[in-house]
Design an enzyme around this catalytic site. Structure first.
Site, PDB file in Angstrom:
ATOM      1  CE1 TYR A 144      -0.093 -83.323  39.758  1.00 27.87           C
ATOM      2  CE2 TYR A 144       2.075 -83.715  40.685  1.00 27.87           C
ATOM      3  CZ  TYR A 144       0.708 -83.955  40.683  1.00 27.87           C
ATOM      4  OH  TYR A 144       0.170 -84.816  41.599  1.00 27.87           O
ATOM      5  CG  ASP A 239       0.226 -84.484  31.312  1.00 27.80           C
ATOM      6  OD1 ASP A 239       0.759 -84.435  32.445  1.00 27.80           O
ATOM      7  OD2 ASP A 239      -1.008 -84.553  31.143  1.00 27.80           O
ATOM      8  CE  LYS A 267      -6.057 -81.875  35.750  1.00 33.88           C
ATOM      9  NZ  LYS A 267      -6.279 -81.584  37.178  1.00 33.88           N
TER      10      LYS A 267
HETATM   11  P1  KE4 Z   1      -4.550 -86.613  38.611  1.00 31.08           P
HETATM   12  O1  KE4 Z   1      -3.786 -87.871  39.033  1.00 31.08           O
HETATM   13  O2  KE4 Z   1      -4.566 -85.561  39.712  1.00 31.08           O
HETATM   14  O3  KE4 Z   1      -5.949 -86.938  38.062  1.00 31.08           O
HETATM   15  O4  KE4 Z   1      -3.795 -85.972  37.384  1.00 31.08           O
HETATM   16  C1  KE4 Z   1      -2.439 -85.670  37.519  1.00 31.08           C
HETATM   17  C2  KE4 Z   1      -2.081 -84.600  36.499  1.00 31.08           C
HETATM   18  C3  KE4 Z   1      -1.416 -84.983  35.351  1.00 31.08           C
HETATM   19  N1  KE4 Z   1      -1.080 -84.068  34.407  1.00 31.08           N
HETATM   20  C4  KE4 Z   1      -1.394 -82.760  34.571  1.00 31.08           C
HETATM   21  C5  KE4 Z   1      -1.008 -81.778  33.505  1.00 31.08           C
HETATM   22  C6  KE4 Z   1      -2.075 -82.327  35.723  1.00 31.08           C
HETATM   23  O5  KE4 Z   1      -2.373 -81.008  35.877  1.00 31.08           O
HETATM   24  C7  KE4 Z   1      -2.441 -83.258  36.707  1.00 31.08           C
HETATM   25  C8  KE4 Z   1      -3.167 -82.857  37.986  1.00 31.08           C
HETATM   26  N2  KE4 Z   1      -3.418 -81.470  38.141  1.00 31.08           N
HETATM   27  C9  KE4 Z   1      -3.546 -80.983  39.495  1.00 31.08           C
HETATM   28  C10 KE4 Z   1      -3.735 -79.476  39.445  1.00 31.08           C
HETATM   29  N3  KE4 Z   1      -2.535 -78.802  39.229  1.00 31.08           N
HETATM   30  C11 KE4 Z   1      -4.665 -81.680  40.222  1.00 31.08           C
HETATM   31  C12 KE4 Z   1      -5.078 -81.027  41.503  1.00 31.08           C
HETATM   32  C13 KE4 Z   1      -4.584 -81.801  42.695  1.00 31.08           C
HETATM   33  O6  KE4 Z   1      -3.452 -82.319  42.667  1.00 31.08           O
HETATM   34  O7  KE4 Z   1      -5.371 -81.853  43.668  1.00 31.08           O
END
Ligand code: KE4
Length: 429
Positions: A144, A239, A267
Protein backbone atom coordinates in the site's frame (compact mmCIF):
# COMPACT_ATOMS: atom_id res chain seq x y z
CA UNK A 1 -14.00 -3.33 29.43
CA UNK A 2 -16.89 -0.94 28.93
CA UNK A 3 -17.42 0.74 25.57
CA UNK A 4 -20.63 2.76 26.15
CA UNK A 5 -19.15 6.21 25.55
CA UNK A 6 -17.24 5.02 22.46
CA UNK A 7 -20.48 3.58 21.08
CA UNK A 8 -22.30 6.87 21.62
CA UNK A 9 -19.46 8.84 20.05
CA UNK A 10 -19.32 6.43 17.11
CA UNK A 11 -23.06 6.83 16.45
CA UNK A 12 -22.71 10.64 16.55
CA UNK A 13 -19.66 10.57 14.28
CA UNK A 14 -21.40 8.34 11.74
CA UNK A 15 -24.07 10.99 11.21
CA UNK A 16 -21.61 13.58 9.86
CA UNK A 17 -18.35 11.75 9.01
CA UNK A 18 -18.44 8.94 6.40
CA UNK A 19 -18.35 5.67 8.36
CA UNK A 20 -17.74 7.72 11.50
CA UNK A 21 -14.00 7.86 10.85
CA UNK A 22 -11.45 9.84 8.89
CA UNK A 23 -9.58 6.75 7.78
CA UNK A 24 -11.39 3.46 7.06
CA UNK A 25 -9.23 1.04 9.07
CA UNK A 26 -10.22 2.85 12.29
CA UNK A 27 -13.85 1.73 11.87
CA UNK A 28 -13.05 -1.88 12.94
CA UNK A 29 -14.87 -3.13 9.78
CA UNK A 30 -12.61 -6.13 9.30
CA UNK A 31 -12.57 -7.19 12.98
CA UNK A 32 -16.20 -6.24 13.71
CA UNK A 33 -17.51 -4.40 16.73
CA UNK A 34 -17.44 -0.73 17.64
CA UNK A 35 -14.23 1.27 17.41
CA UNK A 36 -12.81 2.68 20.63
CA UNK A 37 -12.54 6.45 20.81
CA UNK A 38 -9.29 7.58 22.37
CA UNK A 39 -9.25 10.46 24.84
CA UNK A 40 -5.49 10.70 25.35
CA UNK A 41 -2.25 8.75 25.27
CA UNK A 42 1.03 8.81 27.19
CA UNK A 43 4.09 6.63 26.75
CA UNK A 44 3.01 3.12 25.77
CA UNK A 45 -0.62 3.59 26.83
CA UNK A 46 -3.87 4.72 25.23
CA UNK A 47 -6.79 5.92 27.37
CA UNK A 48 -10.23 5.64 25.79
CA UNK A 49 -13.35 7.69 26.41
CA UNK A 50 -14.75 5.04 28.75
CA UNK A 51 -11.75 5.21 31.06
CA UNK A 52 -10.20 1.97 29.74
CA UNK A 53 -6.41 1.77 29.44
CA UNK A 54 -4.55 -0.14 26.73
CA UNK A 55 -0.99 -1.06 25.91
CA UNK A 56 -0.58 0.33 22.38
CA UNK A 57 0.85 -1.79 19.54
CA UNK A 58 -0.49 0.47 16.76
CA UNK A 59 1.62 3.54 17.65
CA UNK A 60 -0.62 5.57 15.32
CA UNK A 61 0.35 3.11 12.52
CA UNK A 62 4.04 3.79 13.07
CA UNK A 63 4.76 7.45 14.01
CA UNK A 64 4.87 7.10 17.79
CA UNK A 65 8.13 5.11 17.92
CA UNK A 66 9.27 7.05 21.03
CA UNK A 67 5.92 6.58 22.76
CA UNK A 68 2.97 8.96 23.03
CA UNK A 69 3.35 12.58 24.22
CA UNK A 70 7.14 12.20 24.25
CA UNK A 71 8.22 15.27 26.30
CA UNK A 72 10.83 16.71 23.90
CA UNK A 73 8.34 16.50 21.02
CA UNK A 74 5.56 18.17 23.01
CA UNK A 75 7.97 20.88 24.18
CA UNK A 76 9.16 21.53 20.62
CA UNK A 77 5.61 21.77 19.28
CA UNK A 78 4.41 24.05 22.09
CA UNK A 79 7.38 26.39 21.73
CA UNK A 80 7.04 26.48 17.96
CA UNK A 81 3.30 27.14 18.10
CA UNK A 82 3.96 30.29 20.11
CA UNK A 83 5.81 31.64 17.05
CA UNK A 84 2.93 30.96 14.66
CA UNK A 85 1.99 27.77 12.87
CA UNK A 86 2.40 28.39 9.14
CA UNK A 87 3.78 31.20 7.00
CA UNK A 88 3.73 30.01 3.40
CA UNK A 89 7.36 31.07 3.20
CA UNK A 90 10.52 29.02 3.82
CA UNK A 91 11.92 28.63 7.36
CA UNK A 92 15.38 27.66 8.60
CA UNK A 93 13.71 24.80 10.48
CA UNK A 94 12.97 22.99 7.21
CA UNK A 95 16.64 23.06 6.28
CA UNK A 96 17.58 21.84 9.76
CA UNK A 97 15.35 18.76 9.63
CA UNK A 98 16.25 18.12 5.99
CA UNK A 99 19.92 18.12 6.93
CA UNK A 100 19.43 15.71 9.85
CA UNK A 101 17.20 13.41 7.79
CA UNK A 102 19.80 13.25 4.99
CA UNK A 103 22.51 12.55 7.58
CA UNK A 104 20.47 9.54 8.77
CA UNK A 105 19.30 8.28 5.35
CA UNK A 106 22.06 6.74 3.23
CA UNK A 107 22.58 7.42 -0.44
CA UNK A 108 20.34 10.48 -0.97
CA UNK A 109 21.29 14.11 -1.77
CA UNK A 110 18.00 16.00 -1.46
CA UNK A 111 14.63 15.68 0.24
CA UNK A 112 11.27 17.37 -0.38
CA UNK A 113 8.70 17.52 2.46
CA UNK A 114 4.97 16.98 1.85
CA UNK A 115 2.03 16.28 4.18
CA UNK A 116 1.43 12.54 4.00
CA UNK A 117 2.85 9.25 2.84
CA UNK A 118 0.33 9.25 0.01
CA UNK A 119 1.63 12.58 -1.24
CA UNK A 120 5.21 11.36 -0.92
CA UNK A 121 4.58 8.22 -2.98
CA UNK A 122 2.40 10.04 -5.54
CA UNK A 123 5.12 12.66 -6.02
CA UNK A 124 7.87 10.02 -6.21
CA UNK A 125 6.06 8.26 -9.06
CA UNK A 126 5.52 11.53 -10.95
CA UNK A 127 9.22 12.35 -10.48
CA UNK A 128 10.24 8.91 -11.76
CA UNK A 129 7.95 9.17 -14.79
CA UNK A 130 9.17 12.67 -15.59
CA UNK A 131 12.84 11.85 -15.12
CA UNK A 132 12.71 8.66 -17.25
CA UNK A 133 10.09 9.93 -19.75
CA UNK A 134 8.34 6.56 -19.30
CA UNK A 135 4.75 6.00 -18.20
CA UNK A 136 4.31 2.59 -16.60
CA UNK A 137 5.06 1.61 -13.01
CA UNK A 138 5.15 -1.76 -11.29
CA UNK A 139 3.71 -2.21 -7.81
CA UNK A 140 3.21 -5.34 -5.71
CA UNK A 141 -0.12 -6.88 -4.70
CA UNK A 142 -0.74 -6.16 -1.03
CA UNK A 143 1.71 -3.27 -0.87
CA UNK A 144 0.00 0.00 0.00
CA UNK A 145 1.47 3.33 -1.05
CA UNK A 146 -1.44 5.57 -0.04
CA UNK A 147 -4.69 6.32 -1.82
CA UNK A 148 -3.45 8.03 -4.99
CA UNK A 149 -5.22 6.64 -8.10
CA UNK A 150 -2.06 5.07 -9.52
CA UNK A 151 -1.81 2.79 -6.48
CA UNK A 152 -5.45 1.69 -6.11
CA UNK A 153 -4.95 -0.97 -8.76
CA UNK A 154 -5.33 -4.71 -8.42
CA UNK A 155 -3.60 -7.35 -10.44
CA UNK A 156 -5.09 -8.03 -13.87
CA UNK A 157 -6.26 -11.54 -14.72
CA UNK A 158 -2.73 -12.68 -15.61
CA UNK A 159 0.64 -11.36 -14.56
CA UNK A 160 1.11 -9.80 -17.99
CA UNK A 161 -2.19 -7.98 -18.28
CA UNK A 162 -2.77 -4.41 -17.18
CA UNK A 163 -3.98 -3.79 -13.67
CA UNK A 164 -7.60 -2.91 -13.03
CA UNK A 165 -8.97 -0.28 -10.63
CA UNK A 166 -9.38 -1.59 -7.08
CA UNK A 167 -11.65 1.32 -6.20
CA UNK A 168 -14.52 3.00 -7.99
CA UNK A 169 -13.44 6.43 -9.18
CA UNK A 170 -10.09 5.19 -10.47
CA UNK A 171 -10.14 5.16 -14.26
CA UNK A 172 -9.10 2.38 -16.60
CA UNK A 173 -6.87 5.02 -18.20
CA UNK A 174 -4.94 5.26 -14.95
CA UNK A 175 -4.98 1.51 -14.35
CA UNK A 176 -3.34 0.71 -17.67
CA UNK A 177 -0.11 2.33 -16.51
CA UNK A 178 0.14 0.36 -13.28
CA UNK A 179 1.36 -3.22 -13.58
CA UNK A 180 1.00 -5.53 -10.59
CA UNK A 181 3.36 -8.31 -9.49
CA UNK A 182 3.35 -10.64 -6.48
CA UNK A 183 5.59 -9.75 -3.55
CA UNK A 184 8.72 -11.91 -3.29
CA UNK A 185 8.04 -13.22 -6.83
CA UNK A 186 10.92 -12.42 -9.15
CA UNK A 187 9.44 -14.27 -12.11
CA UNK A 188 6.53 -11.81 -12.29
CA UNK A 189 8.98 -8.93 -12.50
CA UNK A 190 11.09 -10.59 -15.17
CA UNK A 191 7.93 -11.23 -17.24
CA UNK A 192 6.77 -7.60 -16.91
CA UNK A 193 10.14 -6.16 -17.86
CA UNK A 194 10.21 -8.48 -20.90
CA UNK A 195 6.61 -7.62 -21.82
CA UNK A 196 7.08 -3.85 -21.53
CA UNK A 197 10.68 -3.12 -22.56
CA UNK A 198 11.72 0.49 -22.03
CA UNK A 199 8.23 1.43 -20.84
CA UNK A 200 8.64 1.01 -17.10
CA UNK A 201 9.56 4.21 -15.29
CA UNK A 202 9.85 2.65 -11.87
CA UNK A 203 9.18 -0.24 -9.56
CA UNK A 204 7.70 0.87 -6.22
CA UNK A 205 7.93 -1.50 -3.27
CA UNK A 206 7.68 -1.60 0.51
CA UNK A 207 11.20 -3.01 1.19
CA UNK A 208 9.68 -4.71 4.23
CA UNK A 209 5.96 -5.02 3.61
CA UNK A 210 3.71 -3.82 6.44
CA UNK A 211 0.29 -3.79 4.78
CA UNK A 212 -0.21 -7.54 4.57
CA UNK A 213 0.88 -7.92 8.13
CA UNK A 214 4.68 -7.75 8.26
CA UNK A 215 6.34 -9.56 5.34
CA UNK A 216 10.14 -9.35 5.01
CA UNK A 217 11.69 -9.66 1.52
CA UNK A 218 12.97 -13.14 0.68
CA UNK A 219 16.74 -13.58 0.58
CA UNK A 220 18.06 -11.96 -2.62
CA UNK A 221 14.68 -10.59 -3.77
CA UNK A 222 15.50 -6.90 -3.39
CA UNK A 223 19.01 -7.39 -4.73
CA UNK A 224 17.54 -8.98 -7.89
CA UNK A 225 14.99 -6.19 -8.14
CA UNK A 226 17.83 -3.66 -7.97
CA UNK A 227 19.68 -5.52 -10.73
CA UNK A 228 16.59 -5.75 -13.00
CA UNK A 229 15.83 -2.04 -12.57
CA UNK A 230 19.42 -1.15 -13.53
CA UNK A 231 19.33 -3.57 -16.46
CA UNK A 232 16.10 -2.00 -17.79
CA UNK A 233 16.84 1.66 -17.05
CA UNK A 234 13.98 1.82 -14.52
CA UNK A 235 14.11 3.55 -11.13
CA UNK A 236 13.67 1.63 -7.88
CA UNK A 237 11.42 3.44 -5.41
CA UNK A 238 11.54 2.23 -1.79
CA UNK A 239 8.34 3.19 -0.04
CA UNK A 240 9.80 3.67 3.44
CA UNK A 241 6.76 5.44 4.87
CA UNK A 242 6.57 2.61 7.45
CA UNK A 243 10.19 1.39 7.53
CA UNK A 244 11.93 4.78 7.35
CA UNK A 245 13.56 5.81 10.66
CA UNK A 246 11.82 2.73 12.17
CA UNK A 247 13.92 -0.25 11.15
CA UNK A 248 17.16 1.70 11.52
CA UNK A 249 18.30 5.33 11.43
CA UNK A 250 18.61 4.91 7.67
CA UNK A 251 15.54 2.66 7.39
CA UNK A 252 15.49 -0.40 5.15
CA UNK A 253 18.21 0.96 2.88
CA UNK A 254 20.59 0.82 5.82
CA UNK A 255 19.25 -2.35 7.44
CA UNK A 256 19.13 -4.37 4.20
CA UNK A 257 22.06 -2.66 2.43
CA UNK A 258 20.14 -1.97 -0.79
CA UNK A 259 20.23 1.43 -2.53
CA UNK A 260 16.97 2.85 -3.85
CA UNK A 261 16.85 5.60 -6.48
CA UNK A 262 14.00 7.38 -4.70
CA UNK A 263 12.82 6.72 -1.15
CA UNK A 264 9.59 7.96 0.42
CA UNK A 265 8.96 8.72 4.06
CA UNK A 266 6.17 9.65 6.47
CA UNK A 267 4.91 8.54 9.90
CA UNK A 268 8.01 8.61 12.21
CA UNK A 269 9.41 11.56 10.24
CA UNK A 270 6.54 13.72 11.51
CA UNK A 271 6.55 12.48 15.11
CA UNK A 272 2.75 12.29 15.01
CA UNK A 273 2.12 15.43 12.96
CA UNK A 274 1.29 15.31 9.22
CA UNK A 275 4.59 14.91 7.37
CA UNK A 276 5.67 12.94 4.31
CA UNK A 277 8.81 13.29 2.21
CA UNK A 278 10.68 11.86 -0.73
CA UNK A 279 14.43 11.82 -1.28
CA UNK A 280 16.75 11.04 -4.16
CA UNK A 281 20.14 11.82 -5.63
CA UNK A 282 20.52 15.29 -7.12
CA UNK A 283 20.47 14.06 -10.72
CA UNK A 284 16.89 12.93 -10.13
CA UNK A 285 15.77 15.73 -7.82
CA UNK A 286 16.99 18.43 -10.24
CA UNK A 287 13.92 17.62 -12.40
CA UNK A 288 11.56 18.80 -9.62
CA UNK A 289 9.97 22.26 -9.62
CA UNK A 290 11.00 24.97 -9.15
CA UNK A 291 14.47 23.78 -10.28
CA UNK A 292 13.06 21.57 -13.03
CA UNK A 293 9.74 21.11 -14.86
CA UNK A 294 8.12 18.33 -12.79
CA UNK A 295 5.45 20.03 -10.74
CA UNK A 296 4.74 19.28 -7.07
CA UNK A 297 3.55 21.66 -4.35
CA UNK A 298 1.72 21.96 -1.02
CA UNK A 299 0.37 24.78 1.13
CA UNK A 300 1.45 23.20 4.40
CA UNK A 301 4.47 21.27 3.14
CA UNK A 302 7.31 21.77 5.62
CA UNK A 303 5.10 23.70 8.02
CA UNK A 304 6.93 24.72 11.19
CA UNK A 305 4.79 22.77 13.68
CA UNK A 306 5.16 19.43 11.90
CA UNK A 307 8.84 20.13 11.25
CA UNK A 308 9.34 20.85 14.96
CA UNK A 309 7.72 17.54 15.94
CA UNK A 310 9.69 15.69 13.28
CA UNK A 311 13.01 17.28 14.18
CA UNK A 312 12.60 16.52 17.89
CA UNK A 313 11.78 12.91 16.96
CA UNK A 314 14.74 12.51 14.60
CA UNK A 315 17.09 14.09 17.14
CA UNK A 316 15.99 11.59 19.79
CA UNK A 317 16.48 8.69 17.36
CA UNK A 318 19.80 10.01 16.07
CA UNK A 319 21.28 10.60 19.53
CA UNK A 320 20.19 7.31 21.10
CA UNK A 321 22.66 4.70 19.90
CA UNK A 322 20.73 1.85 21.52
CA UNK A 323 17.13 2.56 20.51
CA UNK A 324 16.91 0.29 17.47
CA UNK A 325 18.53 -2.68 19.19
CA UNK A 326 16.30 -2.05 22.24
CA UNK A 327 13.18 -2.04 20.04
CA UNK A 328 14.32 -5.17 18.20
CA UNK A 329 14.97 -6.97 21.51
CA UNK A 330 11.53 -6.06 22.88
CA UNK A 331 9.92 -7.28 19.65
CA UNK A 332 11.89 -10.51 19.86
CA UNK A 333 10.69 -10.91 23.48
CA UNK A 334 7.12 -10.55 22.27
CA UNK A 335 7.67 -13.11 19.51
CA UNK A 336 9.24 -15.62 21.90
CA UNK A 337 6.45 -15.14 24.43
CA UNK A 338 3.72 -15.62 21.82
CA UNK A 339 5.43 -18.81 20.61
CA UNK A 340 5.64 -20.13 24.18
CA UNK A 341 1.92 -19.55 24.72
CA UNK A 342 0.92 -21.08 21.37
CA UNK A 343 3.21 -24.12 21.71
CA UNK A 344 1.30 -27.44 21.57
CA UNK A 345 -2.06 -25.66 21.47
CA UNK A 346 -2.94 -27.10 18.04
CA UNK A 347 -3.49 -23.58 16.70
CA UNK A 348 -1.62 -23.11 13.40
CA UNK A 349 0.21 -19.79 13.32
CA UNK A 350 3.07 -17.88 11.72
CA UNK A 351 4.96 -14.90 13.16
CA UNK A 352 6.75 -12.51 10.81
CA UNK A 353 9.13 -9.98 12.31
CA UNK A 354 11.66 -7.40 11.19
CA UNK A 355 13.05 -4.95 13.74
CA UNK A 356 10.09 -3.49 15.64
CA UNK A 357 7.54 -4.61 13.04
CA UNK A 358 5.80 -7.90 13.77
CA UNK A 359 2.57 -9.70 12.89
CA UNK A 360 0.79 -12.91 13.93
CA UNK A 361 -1.03 -14.90 11.25
CA UNK A 362 -3.30 -17.87 12.02
CA UNK A 363 -2.20 -20.17 9.22
CA UNK A 364 0.17 -23.10 8.85
CA UNK A 365 1.84 -21.82 5.66
CA UNK A 366 4.64 -19.28 5.49
CA UNK A 367 3.21 -15.79 4.89
CA UNK A 368 5.32 -14.43 2.05
CA UNK A 369 2.86 -12.51 -0.13
CA UNK A 370 -0.73 -11.26 -0.36
CA UNK A 371 -2.20 -14.66 -1.21
CA UNK A 372 -0.64 -16.46 1.75
CA UNK A 373 -1.55 -13.57 4.06
CA UNK A 374 -5.15 -13.70 2.80
CA UNK A 375 -5.44 -17.43 3.60
CA UNK A 376 -5.04 -16.74 7.32
CA UNK A 377 -7.96 -17.67 9.58
CA UNK A 378 -9.74 -14.31 9.82
CA UNK A 379 -12.38 -15.58 12.27
CA UNK A 380 -9.68 -16.68 14.69
CA UNK A 381 -7.81 -13.39 14.19
CA UNK A 382 -10.92 -11.37 15.03
CA UNK A 383 -11.47 -13.40 18.22
CA UNK A 384 -7.81 -12.80 19.08
CA UNK A 385 -8.08 -9.06 18.39
CA UNK A 386 -11.17 -8.57 20.59
CA UNK A 387 -9.92 -10.95 23.26
CA UNK A 388 -6.70 -8.96 23.57
CA UNK A 389 -8.57 -5.64 23.45
CA UNK A 390 -10.70 -6.79 26.38
CA UNK A 391 -7.47 -7.60 28.21
CA UNK A 392 -6.26 -4.01 27.63
CA UNK A 393 -3.97 -4.78 24.68
CA UNK A 394 -4.65 -2.64 21.61
CA UNK A 395 -3.50 -4.39 18.41
CA UNK A 396 -4.05 -3.18 14.82
CA UNK A 397 -7.71 -3.96 13.92
CA UNK A 398 -6.86 -5.97 10.81
CA UNK A 399 -4.83 -9.12 10.07
CA UNK A 400 -3.37 -7.19 7.13
CA UNK A 401 -1.49 -4.76 9.36
CA UNK A 402 1.85 -4.87 11.12
CA UNK A 403 2.23 -4.10 14.82
CA UNK A 404 4.57 -1.19 15.60
CA UNK A 405 6.34 -1.34 18.93
CA UNK A 406 7.26 1.92 20.67
CA UNK A 407 10.23 2.56 22.94
CA UNK A 408 8.00 3.34 25.93
CA UNK A 409 6.94 -0.34 26.13
CA UNK A 410 8.81 -2.03 28.98
CA UNK A 411 9.68 -5.71 29.29
CA UNK A 412 6.97 -5.84 31.94
CA UNK A 413 4.46 -4.49 29.39
CA UNK A 414 5.57 -7.15 26.90
CA UNK A 415 5.15 -9.85 29.54
CA UNK A 416 1.70 -8.46 30.42
CA UNK A 417 0.82 -8.74 26.71
CA UNK A 418 1.98 -12.34 26.59
CA UNK A 419 0.02 -13.17 29.77
CA UNK A 420 -3.07 -11.63 28.17
CA UNK A 421 -2.70 -14.00 25.23
CA UNK A 422 -2.36 -16.91 27.65
CA UNK A 423 -5.64 -15.89 29.31
CA UNK A 424 -7.60 -15.92 26.04
CA UNK A 425 -5.89 -18.81 24.29
CA UNK A 426 -8.64 -21.39 24.91
CA UNK A 427 -11.16 -19.06 23.25
CA UNK A 428 -9.07 -19.19 20.06
CA UNK A 429 -9.41 -22.94 19.58
P1 KE4 B 1 -0.48 8.19 4.56
O1 KE4 B 1 -1.02 8.93 3.33
O2 KE4 B 1 -1.57 7.39 5.26
O3 KE4 B 1 0.30 9.11 5.50
O4 KE4 B 1 0.60 7.14 4.06
C1 KE4 B 1 0.23 6.22 3.08
C2 KE4 B 1 1.17 5.03 3.17
C3 KE4 B 1 2.19 4.92 2.25
N1 KE4 B 1 3.06 3.88 2.29
C4 KE4 B 1 2.95 2.92 3.24
C5 KE4 B 1 3.92 1.79 3.26
C6 KE4 B 1 1.92 2.99 4.21
O5 KE4 B 1 1.82 2.02 5.15
C7 KE4 B 1 1.02 4.07 4.19
C8 KE4 B 1 -0.12 4.20 5.19
N2 KE4 B 1 -0.23 3.14 6.13
C9 KE4 B 1 -1.55 2.91 6.68
C10 KE4 B 1 -1.48 1.70 7.60
N3 KE4 B 1 -1.47 0.50 6.89
C11 KE4 B 1 -2.07 4.13 7.39
C12 KE4 B 1 -3.27 3.89 8.25
C13 KE4 B 1 -4.52 4.42 7.61
O6 KE4 B 1 -4.68 4.30 6.38
O7 KE4 B 1 -5.35 4.95 8.40
Amino acid sequence: MRYQRSSILFKEAQKIIPGGVNSPVRAFKSVGGTPIFIEKAKGARLYDEDGNTYLDYISSWGPMILGHAYPPVIKAVNERAEKGTSFGMPTALETEIASLALKMIPNMDKIRFVNSGTEACMSAVRLARGATKREKIIKFKGCYHGHSDAFLIQAGSGAMTFGSPSSPGVTQGTAKDTLVASYNNLEDIEILFKEYPEEIAAVIIEPVAGNMGCIPPKEGFLESLRFLCDLNGSLLIFDEVMTGFRLAKGGAQELLGIKADIATYGKVLGGGLPVGAFAAKDEIMKHLAPEGPIYQAGTLSGNPLAMAAGLATLMALHNDLEIYSRLAKKTQRLETGIKDVLKNKKIPYQINRMGSMISLHFTDEAVVDFETAARGNIKRFNKYFHGMLNQGICLPPSSFESYFLNDALTNQDIDETINSLAKIILSLR
